[in-house]
Write an enzyme that holds these catalytic residues in place. Structure first.
Site, PDB file in Angstrom:
ATOM      1  N   ARG A 394       0.808  -1.217   0.000  1.00  0.00           N
ATOM      2  CA  ARG A 394       0.000   0.000   0.000  1.00  0.00           C
ATOM      3  C   ARG A 394       0.844   1.270   0.000  1.00  0.00           C
ATOM      4  O   ARG A 394       1.796   1.413   0.755  1.00  0.00           O
ATOM      5  CB  ARG A 394      -0.926   0.013   1.226  1.00  0.00           C
ATOM      6  CG  ARG A 394      -2.091   0.987   1.068  1.00  0.00           C
ATOM      7  CD  ARG A 394      -2.912   1.087   2.322  1.00  0.00           C
ATOM      8  NE  ARG A 394      -3.468  -0.181   2.735  1.00  0.00           N
ATOM      9  CZ  ARG A 394      -4.636  -0.652   2.307  1.00  0.00           C
ATOM     10  NH1 ARG A 394      -5.319   0.035   1.424  1.00  0.00           N
ATOM     11  NH2 ARG A 394      -5.089  -1.795   2.764  1.00  0.00           N
ATOM     12  N   HIS A 424       4.572 -11.049   1.396  1.00  0.00           N
ATOM     13  CA  HIS A 424       5.238 -10.163   2.346  1.00  0.00           C
ATOM     14  C   HIS A 424       6.536 -10.773   2.879  1.00  0.00           C
ATOM     15  O   HIS A 424       7.246 -10.160   3.668  1.00  0.00           O
ATOM     16  CB  HIS A 424       4.256  -9.874   3.498  1.00  0.00           C
ATOM     17  CG  HIS A 424       4.680  -8.796   4.427  1.00  0.00           C
ATOM     18  ND1 HIS A 424       5.054  -9.039   5.732  1.00  0.00           N
ATOM     19  CD2 HIS A 424       4.781  -7.457   4.257  1.00  0.00           C
ATOM     20  CE1 HIS A 424       5.365  -7.895   6.328  1.00  0.00           C
ATOM     21  NE2 HIS A 424       5.210  -6.917   5.459  1.00  0.00           N
TER      22      HIS A 424
END
Length: 693
Positions: A394, A424
């Site tokens: 983001r 991630h």
């Protein structure tokens, strides 16, 4: 007991703001923490408040784990955030600005400039500012979009010969400095950009009278998801999300408290803000800009003394990284220790003719990233290079799209992640030809491959050529690039496949030992905790008598319920000069400690909806180092705050000698570096027996 995630986050941000309240800190360090708290609030409103507003608009009233509906959460957020904003401005106006004035670092008031300075500033405006300004008439049939988080000057104009006023918005471009310095103002003097534009904007509107001006700022909803469709162009979908974010609803409007009510009503109508999302503040907008002063050259007397990263004791700079890793696993703790060996590894791999393949996950990279440059060089020289670029990181989406295009243009095989999940994990795999066989070298970390944030985020890196971890790394990349199940791992525990299951097993094992009357300990360091299954398992463990110590920097949605569980549990948070980012876990295991590091927090999104890695630290000396870090977390009595049963946080009060975790870790890094240097000197200069006299 469960605690609302949003309120828990706001309490974390209060702990950040509390650093700015500390009178013993230097002025610019206090300004830095104030700006961080403001930046954190910006993202919170974009993502968390934006998401709750979307839920409310769509009629989805599913309560959170505490039973609060989206509307109830928004009401509590606005009350708590309003209190926090008031505290920020009370600190700025009544404490920091007077100190800045004493130090000659406060902005100059245009009204108090000499006539010569005023004239010089007007000339500066016409030459250097006005050419890049674009006034936008807003009260038209299709008003132009006002940008997210930008500083905007609203101007109310009275056209000559007309009775009705009109409203124009002037966005102050990011290319212009917020604090405008000019030789005519003196060596340190500066004026705020919005004050200059407000003063001289009549020059932009000949034939009209400026009735009033006010700066304002719009925060838009950033919680817009990408629609991942089979066979779709994922990069193009991400581009559409970035466009949608520009046009999203206003979730916050900020204006100075002195703005006339009629002008406030005009602006709220234009941007679509209601009274609940309008914040009228008694001072400068966009406080994040003031933090830049802490990073600019000069004024060192108003900054904390910088800590220089030490060269990691386990890395011999005279050897290649492959030679270093071949001698045994290496653990690097940045920024106390330099991150340079990690960068050096990828750069050496890009040029080493014996390296035949490189695979890496990139989540957030630096501008002008040396990792990107090395990967491009490697592909251009014929190496097989595969990079998984996570486009859903983001607010880094556009940067990651650009990096992906750069990699592809150099011949890198770019993969955009796993459908439905963010990737991630922090992992790098290098395959090298040695003595007629292939050997795998790995870097596994808790932080991003970002040489800039590695100077301010506290993270750990494991460098290894362990056969089992190398095989797992290959299996990991094969799974995420080939979209196969994350199975058959020897040592690693990937999410969402097995990490959560493994952690629950480890907690259950400690719980069983406690029930049998044995010593049982769980210690964990992470950024956030909100997964219900993990919290329920911790509650059961504490109820059974497991000693639980949690160092959680940010969100913690669990507070033990019973007196027994409370007596067995300590939850603490540390906010200091470096951002605590490492995820470390220690389970007593009957006296045979099990130690892990991970890319994941104990959040539902990490454990269930992201591709993550949990890695055991099996080398005894490295495991001891991680346990020492955890020891330091719970010894800190200067920067630590303990969580009370009601979810509130309070500074640790003790009669003991002051102990600061980060200062201790910096001293330890220096001690290891000195010990290594002494050992090297002994090797270079062996002891010579004295000659007989």
């Amino acid at each position: 007991m469960f605690i609302n995630r949003e309120i828990s986050w706001l309490e974390f941000n209060q702990r950040v703001l509390n650093q700015a309240l500390r009178p013993e800190l230097p002025l610019l360090e206090r300004l830095k923490f104030l700006s961080i708290s403001a930046s954190n609030l910006d993202e919170f409103f974009q993502v968390r408040v934006g998401g709750l507003m979307l839920l409310r608009q769509t009629g989805k009233f599913k309560p959170d784990i505490t039973g609060l509906s989206p509307s109830e959460q928004l009401e509590r957020i606005r009350e708590r955030a309003g209190t926090m904003v008031n505290a920020q401005y009370d600190l700025l106006q009544n404490v920091l600005m007077p100190l800045m004035n004493e130090a000659g670092l406060s902005p100059l008031d245009i009204e108090e400039l000499t006539e010569a300075q005023h004239s010089g500033l007007e000339e500066f405006f016409l030459s250097n500012i006005a050419p890049v300004l674009t006034p936008l008439a807003m009260e038209v049939e299709q008003p132009p979009l006002l940008p997210n988080l930008s500083l905007i000057l609203g101007v109310e104009l009275q056209p000559e010969g007309e009775s009705e006023s009109r409203f124009v918005a002037i966005t102050l471009p990011e290319i212009l400095p917020r604090r405008v310095q000019s030789a005519i103002l003196g060596r340190r003097g500066y004026v705020m950009l919005e004050d200059i534009v407000s003063t001289f904007c009549p020059l932009l509107f000949p034939g009209e009278r400026v009735l009033s001006t006010t700066p304002f700022r719009v925060t838009r909803n950033g919680d817009i998801a990408v629609a991942e469709e089979e066979g779709g162009d994922f990069a193009r979908e991400m581009e559409s999300v970035l466009v949608a974010r520009k046009f999203s609803d206003c979730v916050r409007l900020e204006l100075p408290a002195a703005t006339p009510d009629a002008l406030v009503q005009r602006i709220t109508g234009i941007v679509g803000a209601d009274s609940g999302s309008t914040y009228r503040v008694p001072g400068f907008l966009r406080l994040v800009d003031f933090g830049q002063m802490a990073f600019e050259p000069g004024n060192d007397q108003y900054k904390v003394q910088a800590w220089t990263p030490c060269w990691p004791a386990g890395v011999d700079s005279s050897l290649s990284m492959f030679e270093n890793i071949s001698q045994g696993d290496i653990l690097i703790h940045n920024p106390y220790e330099s991150y340079e060996p990690v960068v050096k590894l990828i750069e050496e791999a890009s040029e080493d003719p014996d390296v035949i393949a490189i695979k890496q996950v990139l989540y957030r990279t630096a501008e002008n990233s040396r990792f990107i440059a090395a990967l491009c060089r490697a592909a251009e020289t014929g190496k097989q290079v595969t990079v998984l670029v996570e486009l859903k990181a983001r607010f880094d989406e556009r940067h990651n799209l650009a990096q992906a295009e750069k990699l592809q243009s150099s011949g890198v095989q770019v993969v955009y992640g796993v459908k439905g999940f963010k990737t991630h994990a922090k992992i790098l795999l290098i395959v090298r030809r040695e003595n007629g066989t292939l050997r795998r070298y790995c870097h596994i970390g808790t932080g991003n491959y970002n040489e800039k944030t590695a100077r301010i985020y506290s993270d750990l890196s494991l460098l290894t050529c362990n056969e089992h971890l190398g095989a797992d790394a290959s299996q990991f990349f094969n799974s995420v690039t080939g979209l196969t199940r994350l199975m058959r791992f020897r040592r690693m525990y990937p999410a969402p496949a097995t990490m959560k299951t493994r952690l629950l097993e480890l907690i259950a094992a400690e719980t069983h030992r406690a029930q049998q009357g044995e010593r049982a300990i769980i210690r964990a360091k992470m950024n956030s905790l909100n997964d219900v299954e993990m919290m329920e398992a911790l509650e059961q463990a504490a109820e059974a008598g497991v000693r639980i110590q949690l160092n959680i920097r940010g969100i913690c949605c669990w507070a033990p319920t019973s007196e027994k569980a409370q007596a067995c549990t300590r939850i603490t948070s540390i906010v200091d000069r470096y951002l605590e980012h490492a995820r470390l876990f220690h389970f007593h295991n009957g006296g045979n400690p099990l130690v892990y590091m991970a890319s994941a927090d104990w959040m539902s999104r990490n454990l269930d909806r992201r591709v993550e890695l949990l890695v055991p630290i099996e080398e005894p000396q490295l495991a001891v180092r991680i346990m020492d870090i955890l020891d330091a977390c719970f010894k800190d009595n200067t920067q630590a705050c303990d969580m009370a049963p009601d979810g509130s946080y309070h500074p640790v009060h003790t009669e003991k000698k002051p102990f600061t975790m980060q200062a201790h870790l910096q001293r330890e890094a220096r001690r290891r570096a000195r010990s290594q240097a002494s050992a090297n000197m002994c090797v270079l200069e062996p002891h010579k027996p004295r000659s007989k006299s």
